[in-house]
Motif scaffolding. Structure first.
Motif, mmCIF file in Angstrom:
data_model
loop_
_atom_site.group_PDB
_atom_site.id
_atom_site.type_symbol
_atom_site.label_atom_id
_atom_site.label_comp_id
_atom_site.label_asym_id
_atom_site.label_seq_id
_atom_site.Cartn_x
_atom_site.Cartn_y
_atom_site.Cartn_z
ATOM 1 N N UNK A 1 7.584 -15.788 2.975
ATOM 2 C CA UNK A 1 6.299 -15.250 3.414
ATOM 3 C C UNK A 1 6.198 -13.799 2.997
ATOM 4 N N UNK A 2 5.191 -13.492 2.196
ATOM 5 C CA UNK A 2 5.061 -12.123 1.727
ATOM 6 C C UNK A 2 4.663 -11.210 2.882
ATOM 7 N N UNK A 3 4.979 -9.912 2.702
ATOM 8 C CA UNK A 3 4.667 -8.937 3.732
ATOM 9 C C UNK A 3 3.276 -8.360 3.567
ATOM 10 N N UNK A 4 3.150 -7.100 3.936
ATOM 11 C CA UNK A 4 1.874 -6.399 3.820
ATOM 12 C C UNK A 4 2.079 -5.100 3.059
ATOM 13 N N UNK A 5 1.060 -4.723 2.297
ATOM 14 C CA UNK A 5 1.068 -3.454 1.575
ATOM 15 C C UNK A 5 -0.108 -2.623 2.068
ATOM 16 N N UNK A 6 0.208 -1.466 2.655
ATOM 17 C CA UNK A 6 -0.808 -0.553 3.168
ATOM 18 C C UNK A 6 -0.740 0.737 2.350
ATOM 19 N N UNK A 7 -1.867 1.149 1.814
ATOM 20 C CA UNK A 7 -1.925 2.337 0.964
ATOM 21 C C UNK A 7 -2.635 3.465 1.705
ATOM 22 N N UNK A 8 -2.050 4.657 1.659
ATOM 23 C CA UNK A 8 -2.687 5.868 2.171
ATOM 24 C C UNK A 8 -3.202 6.641 0.964
ATOM 25 N N UNK A 9 -4.514 6.827 0.911
ATOM 26 C CA UNK A 9 -5.161 7.426 -0.260
ATOM 27 C C UNK A 9 -5.966 8.649 0.154
ATOM 28 N N UNK A 10 -6.224 9.548 -0.779
ATOM 29 C CA UNK A 10 -7.024 10.740 -0.502
ATOM 30 C C UNK A 10 -6.835 11.765 -1.595
ATOM 31 N N UNK A 11 -7.650 12.796 -1.568
ATOM 32 C CA UNK A 11 -7.514 13.870 -2.541
ATOM 33 C C UNK A 11 -6.199 14.609 -2.324
ATOM 34 N N UNK A 89 11.998 -6.875 -0.568
ATOM 35 C CA UNK A 89 11.643 -6.511 0.815
ATOM 36 C C UNK A 89 10.241 -7.006 1.148
ATOM 37 N N UNK A 90 9.301 -6.791 0.239
ATOM 38 C CA UNK A 90 7.916 -7.205 0.432
ATOM 39 C C UNK A 90 7.803 -8.728 0.500
ATOM 40 N N UNK A 91 8.477 -9.412 -0.410
ATOM 41 C CA UNK A 91 8.368 -10.869 -0.468
ATOM 42 C C UNK A 91 9.044 -11.544 0.725
ATOM 43 N N UNK A 92 9.902 -10.819 1.412
ATOM 44 C CA UNK A 92 10.571 -11.366 2.601
ATOM 45 C C UNK A 92 9.872 -10.956 3.894
ATOM 46 N N UNK A 93 8.646 -10.431 3.766
ATOM 47 C CA UNK A 93 7.844 -10.180 4.953
ATOM 48 C C UNK A 93 7.784 -8.756 5.452
ATOM 49 N N UNK A 94 8.381 -7.812 4.733
ATOM 50 C CA UNK A 94 8.350 -6.423 5.173
ATOM 51 C C UNK A 94 6.998 -5.762 4.950
ATOM 52 N N UNK A 95 6.763 -4.696 5.699
ATOM 53 C CA UNK A 95 5.542 -3.902 5.536
ATOM 54 C C UNK A 95 5.870 -2.699 4.658
ATOM 55 N N UNK A 96 5.140 -2.549 3.567
ATOM 56 C CA UNK A 96 5.327 -1.428 2.642
ATOM 57 C C UNK A 96 4.158 -0.466 2.811
ATOM 58 N N UNK A 97 4.479 0.792 3.040
ATOM 59 C CA UNK A 97 3.449 1.828 3.160
ATOM 60 C C UNK A 97 3.561 2.736 1.943
ATOM 61 N N UNK A 98 2.487 2.794 1.172
ATOM 62 C CA UNK A 98 2.487 3.546 -0.078
ATOM 63 C C UNK A 98 1.637 4.805 0.044
ATOM 64 N N UNK A 99 2.263 5.940 -0.231
ATOM 65 C CA UNK A 99 1.548 7.210 -0.383
ATOM 66 C C UNK A 99 1.055 7.252 -1.822
ATOM 67 N N UNK A 100 -0.210 6.860 -2.001
ATOM 68 C CA UNK A 100 -0.863 6.666 -3.306
ATOM 69 C C UNK A 100 -0.400 5.359 -3.959
ATOM 70 N N UNK A 101 -1.265 4.846 -4.833
ATOM 71 C CA UNK A 101 -0.985 3.565 -5.481
ATOM 72 C C UNK A 101 -1.965 3.421 -6.646
ATOM 73 N N UNK A 102 -2.244 2.192 -7.044
ATOM 74 C CA UNK A 102 -3.248 1.946 -8.080
ATOM 75 C C UNK A 102 -4.579 2.604 -7.709
ATOM 76 N N UNK A 103 -4.843 2.693 -6.434
ATOM 77 C CA UNK A 103 -6.069 3.323 -5.945
ATOM 78 C C UNK A 103 -6.196 4.775 -6.388
ATOM 79 N N UNK A 104 -5.076 5.439 -6.635
ATOM 80 C CA UNK A 104 -5.145 6.809 -7.143
ATOM 81 C C UNK A 104 -5.651 6.841 -8.583
#
Length: 221
Positions: A1-11, A89-104
């Motif tokens: 079960x895959x986890x979750x990816x949460x991105x924090x974005x901003x200038x 880690x992600x594919x085993x259900x962990x939550x990944x918090x990204x400071x910037x990502x593709x959204x940047x």
């Protein structure tokens, strides 16, 4: 079960790293399995071309490297970090918090193009990273909204007034204003979760912003 990816974005200067760390702490306190990542990953060899770009080795102005070329540099860094450090880690259900990502890339590279070309570029960008090279799409993007003027002031404070420490993005006020416009467009178009980070021309407290971030994600975590 895959986890979750949460991105924090901003200038730049909006407090992304601080809020990513506070969110991770809050979720760990709830018993969640959490990993933090930050981009560019300057410790990785894959970020070498990104560092060259930001130092101005390909041109002293952000527009000297077109949106597609610059986006590709950042995408390689993310791909390498995903494959080496957090895919399992992600594919085993962990939550990944990204400071910037593709959204940047969406924010900073989209701003190099006229608004009538934004959607074509964004279609290319998200297909390239999420489909072609196969890194995960975010489950949520939290956009820390800060006016570019305040963002610039905060960055100057970060570098103790030494303007020479700013990269080619950080020192270009016109570019930052265009990036703000692109960020506002993306937030509306893609349903990013907007957190207002200033009041009366000053930043709100770190703690109040952190509470707002948690509130924005209450349906997810």
């Amino acid at each position: 079960m895959k986890g979750k990816l949460i991105v924090i974005e901003g200038l730049d200067g909006s407090g992304k790293a601080t809020q990513a760390a506070l969110l991770a702490e809050a979720l760990k306190a709830r018993g969640c399995r959490v990993m933090q990542v930050s981009y560019p990953n300057y410790q990785s060899e894959a970020a070498g071309p990104v560092k060259m770009y930001l130092r101005g080795e390909f041109g002293q102005h952000p527009d000297d490297v077109n949106a597609y070329a610059a986006s590709s540099l950042y995408a390689v860094d993310r791909f390498a970090d995903y494959k080496k450090n957090w895919q399992q880690f992600y594919e085993q259900g962990g939550i990944v918090i990204a400071d910037r990502y593709t959204t940047s890339n969406a924010v900073h590279q989209c701003s190099k193009k006229p608004p009538e070309e934004w959607q074509d570029f964004l279609d290319w960008l998200f297909d390239f990273e999420y489909e072609k090279i196969g890194i995960p799409a975010p489950d949520a993007v939290v956009y820390l909204r800060v006016d570019p003027t305040l963002s610039q002031k905060l960055m100057t404070g970060r570098y103790h007034g030494d303007e020479s420490k700013k990269d080619i993005h950080e020192k270009d006020l016109d570019y930052l204003a265009r990036s703000r416009a692109a960020a506002e467009h993306c937030a509306k178009a893609f349903g990013w979760r907007v957190v207002e980070c200033e009041r009366g021309g000053e930043m709100k407290s770190v703690e109040s912003i952190a509470q707002a971030v948690l509130h924005a994600l209450q349906d997810l975590v």
